[in-house]
Structure formats: structure tokens, C-alpha cells
Design a protein around this motif. Structure first.
Motif, PDB file in Angstrom:
ATOM      1  N   SER A 176       0.845  -1.185   0.000  1.00  0.00           N
ATOM      2  CA  SER A 176       0.000   0.000   0.000  1.00  0.00           C
ATOM      3  C   SER A 176       0.882   1.237   0.000  1.00  0.00           C
ATOM      4  O   SER A 176       2.020   1.192   0.486  1.00  0.00           O
ATOM      5  CB  SER A 176      -0.927   0.031   1.224  1.00  0.00           C
ATOM      6  N   GLU A 178       0.355   5.739   0.456  1.00  0.00           N
ATOM      7  CA  GLU A 178      -0.473   6.935   0.570  1.00  0.00           C
ATOM      8  C   GLU A 178       0.166   8.015  -0.288  1.00  0.00           C
ATOM      9  O   GLU A 178       1.287   8.447  -0.042  1.00  0.00           O
ATOM     10  CB  GLU A 178      -0.593   7.399   2.019  1.00  0.00           C
ATOM     11  N   ASP A 181      -2.577  12.954   1.663  1.00  0.00           N
ATOM     12  CA  ASP A 181      -3.419  12.644   2.815  1.00  0.00           C
ATOM     13  C   ASP A 181      -4.779  12.097   2.369  1.00  0.00           C
ATOM     14  O   ASP A 181      -5.537  12.770   1.670  1.00  0.00           O
ATOM     15  CB  ASP A 181      -3.609  13.907   3.665  1.00  0.00           C
ATOM     16  N   GLY A 182      -5.065  10.860   2.744  1.00  0.00           N
ATOM     17  CA  GLY A 182      -6.365  10.258   2.457  1.00  0.00           C
ATOM     18  C   GLY A 182      -6.491   9.597   1.102  1.00  0.00           C
ATOM     19  O   GLY A 182      -7.550   9.035   0.798  1.00  0.00           O
ATOM     20  N   LEU A 183      -5.442   9.613   0.284  1.00  0.00           N
ATOM     21  CA  LEU A 183      -5.491   9.005  -1.051  1.00  0.00           C
ATOM     22  C   LEU A 183      -4.490   7.859  -1.100  1.00  0.00           C
ATOM     23  O   LEU A 183      -3.281   8.068  -1.032  1.00  0.00           O
ATOM     24  CB  LEU A 183      -5.169  10.050  -2.119  1.00  0.00           C
ATOM     25  N   TRP A 184      -5.008   6.642  -1.239  1.00  0.00           N
ATOM     26  CA  TRP A 184      -4.197   5.439  -1.144  1.00  0.00           C
ATOM     27  C   TRP A 184      -4.295   4.589  -2.402  1.00  0.00           C
ATOM     28  O   TRP A 184      -5.316   4.590  -3.093  1.00  0.00           O
ATOM     29  CB  TRP A 184      -4.675   4.579   0.027  1.00  0.00           C
ATOM     30  N   HIS A 186      -3.801   0.385  -3.083  1.00  0.00           N
ATOM     31  CA  HIS A 186      -3.642  -0.896  -2.401  1.00  0.00           C
ATOM     32  C   HIS A 186      -3.487  -2.008  -3.438  1.00  0.00           C
ATOM     33  O   HIS A 186      -4.340  -2.147  -4.342  1.00  0.00           O
ATOM     34  CB  HIS A 186      -4.861  -1.211  -1.523  1.00  0.00           C
ATOM     35  N   ILE A 200     -10.021   6.856  -1.736  1.00  0.00           N
ATOM     36  CA  ILE A 200      -9.931   8.233  -1.275  1.00  0.00           C
ATOM     37  C   ILE A 200     -10.899   8.424  -0.115  1.00  0.00           C
ATOM     38  O   ILE A 200     -12.061   8.004  -0.194  1.00  0.00           O
ATOM     39  CB  ILE A 200     -10.305   9.235  -2.394  1.00  0.00           C
ATOM     40  N   THR A 206     -16.075   8.310   1.460  1.00  0.00           N
ATOM     41  CA  THR A 206     -15.103   7.338   0.974  1.00  0.00           C
ATOM     42  C   THR A 206     -15.421   7.033  -0.483  1.00  0.00           C
ATOM     43  O   THR A 206     -16.592   6.831  -0.841  1.00  0.00           O
ATOM     44  CB  THR A 206     -15.161   6.038   1.801  1.00  0.00           C
TER      45      THR A 206
END
Length: 281
Positions: A176, A178, A181-184, A186, A200, A206
């Protein structure tokens, strides 16, 4: 162009072209009388599949998810075999937003099959160059290694024309990462061994981009996986995991390939409660 706004994030769908692929291949072992009730099919048994990149604007950054079918990259035979009716107009889409390809900071490649990665490069002065010269291109390390060293099956979709010119821009991750901030991203595997999804979270919302684990709204059933999937049981497990996560978080699903919906939010009974429909020309 359609948009979705939540928190400090805005998502815009760009014009990346369109393909028409065999419906049976796109729904695997699912019988046609079942899937054709959920997604239209033409007389050639083909279904319309967009290849429209998703622009995420967040924290002053321009982040692209996928890059479209490209323009001037495919031979006449390839255009015919892949049912390409429109090539990409990605640069024109960006210009309408006051942006150029040099304004893209990151490109998130869920995987690097030709219908996602052909927009990474273009021909100029008889050589292939990077379309997004300032961008960091993010993909899983497994995906990147197979892109460069495809096997007897995957060499039909992992092309050197789509990676050699951008080799120095690629940044890989294992499980994973990032991005902001808040955007990943996987890693999931399944559709390809290196396949990933994008997630996101912002402003209490979400948003999940399942990429080719769930290429259209009609693929919501965990068992409805593609004949193109290299590891279908891994696809099923990945769908089960992330569908549950999305349900628990009342998430939006957003799509790259869907010709009818850009995004959908389902309730726990499977009813559509919010949607962004594609504006059909």
C-alpha cells in the motif's frame, strides 16, 4: 465533463477513448442471459467500454488515474481487433480545464494493460516520448516488473512502447502507499498479478476505484469476474474484501470503463442511492 466533489477533493472524468470488447470475455463464465440484462450488448456480442482517465484534484495537486487508449499508438489491425471507435482526447480535455499534460503531478496506474497505459507515451519526431514529463508514475512493483518482462500470456498487453519512454518516472510500492493525505493505492492482484485499487477518504466520504476488479457497475457481484483475469479466485477474494469495506463506509464506486455511470453509491440492500451518470453525446 462530469465531476464529483467531496471534502476538499474534486474528481473529473476526461476523454480517453472507447473500445468495444467481447461481452463473454468481459463477464467470464456468467451466462449471457444474465449479464446482458445488466449491460447492453450489440449484434456482434460486444459491449461498450470507455477508457476515460480520472482526474483527482486535491491539496493543490493534479493526480491522474489511468491514461486512456492513447492517440496514434495502435495499428489499423489493433484498432479493429480491440473495437476502438474513438481514440483519446485527453490533452484536449485537460485544456478545457486550463491544464496541460505538464501540470500533472502524479499518475496512478492500477495496472499497465494497453487500454490503461497507452496514453503514457506518444510519437513525436519519429520517437516515443512521455506525455506527462513532470509526473511521478505510481504502480505496484509486481506490475512494473511484469510490464518490463511479460510472460507468454501477458506480452499481448504489456508493450515496450508504453513503458520505455517513461522508465525514469516510475515509482513502485509493494502493498500500500499513501499518495497524499487520504489518497491510497492498495495492491490486490487478480486481474493481473500486480493489479491495485485506489481509495480516497475526505470530508466524511469514501470513494473506491476498483479498476478492473469491477470495471463496470454490472460487475458488482463478486463472482462476476473477467475471462481476462490472470487469477480469478484472487479477483473474487479482492472484490469480497473491498466491497465489504465500501459497504461499511457507505462508499462511492467510481469507474474508468463504464459507459453509463461515472460513479455509484449503493445502499446495503443493493439499491442505487446516489449516482453520477455519464453524459452521452
Amino acid at each position: 465533463m462530469e465531476t464529483l466533489r467531496f471534502g476538499q477533493t474534486q474528481i473529473t472524468w476526461l476523454d480517453g477513448g472507447v473500445t468495444y470488447l467481447d461481452g463473454g470475455a468481459m463477464f467470464g463464465v456468467v451466462p449471457k442471459p444474465l449479464w446482458s440484462k445488466k449491460y447492453p450488448v450489440n449484434e456482434l456480442n460486444q459491449i461498450e467500454l470507455r477508457t476515460d482517465p480520472i482526474l483527482i484534484q486535491k491539496d493543490g495537486l493534479n493526480i491522474l488515474v489511468e491514461t486512456g487508449i492513447g492517440s496514434g499508438k495502435l495499428t489499423e489491425k489493433q484498432l479493429r481487433n480491440y473495437g476502438v471507435k474513438e481514440e483519446s482526447r485527453l490533452e484536449q480535455s485537460l485544456l478545457k480545464l486550463g491544464l496541460t499534460t505538464s501540470d500533472i503531478h502524479y499518475i496512478l496506474m492500477t495496472h499497465m494493460h494497453f487500454d490503461h497505459a497507452s496514453g503514457l507515451t506518444k510519437w513525436e519526431n519519429e520517437q516515443l516520448i512521455s506525455v506527462f514529463p513532470q509526473a511521478k508514475i505510481i504502480t505496484s512493483v509486481i506490475e512494473w516488473e511484469e510490464m518490463k518482462n511479460p510472460n507468454i500470456r501477458s506480452r499481448n498487453t504489456y508493450w515496450k512502447e508504453n513503458w520505455e519512454a517513461i522508465d525514469g518516472q516510475v515509482v513502485t510500492f509493494e502493498t500500500s502507499v499513501e499518495i497524499v493525505d487520504g489518497l491510497w493505492m492498495h495492491h490486490t492482484g487478480g486481474h493481473s498479478n500486480g493489479h491495485s485499487i485506489v481509495m480516497i477518504q475526505d470530508g466524511g466520504e469514501t470513494v473506491v476505484h476498483m479498476a478492473d476488479l469491477m470495471p463496470t457497475h454490472a460487475h458488482k457481484n463478486p463472482l462476476w469476474v473477467l475471462a481476462y483475469d490472470d487469477y480469478p479466485m484472487t479477483s473474487i477474494a479482492g472484490k469480497q474484501k473491498w466491497l465489504k469495506f465500501a459497504q461499511d463506509h457507505h462508499a462511492w464506486f467510481i469507474f474508468y470503463h463504464d459507459a453509463f455511470y461515472r460513479g455509484i453509491k449503493w445502499n446495503n440492500q443493493g439499491d442505487i442511492v446516489e449516482k453520477v451518470e455519464r453524459i452521452r453525446q
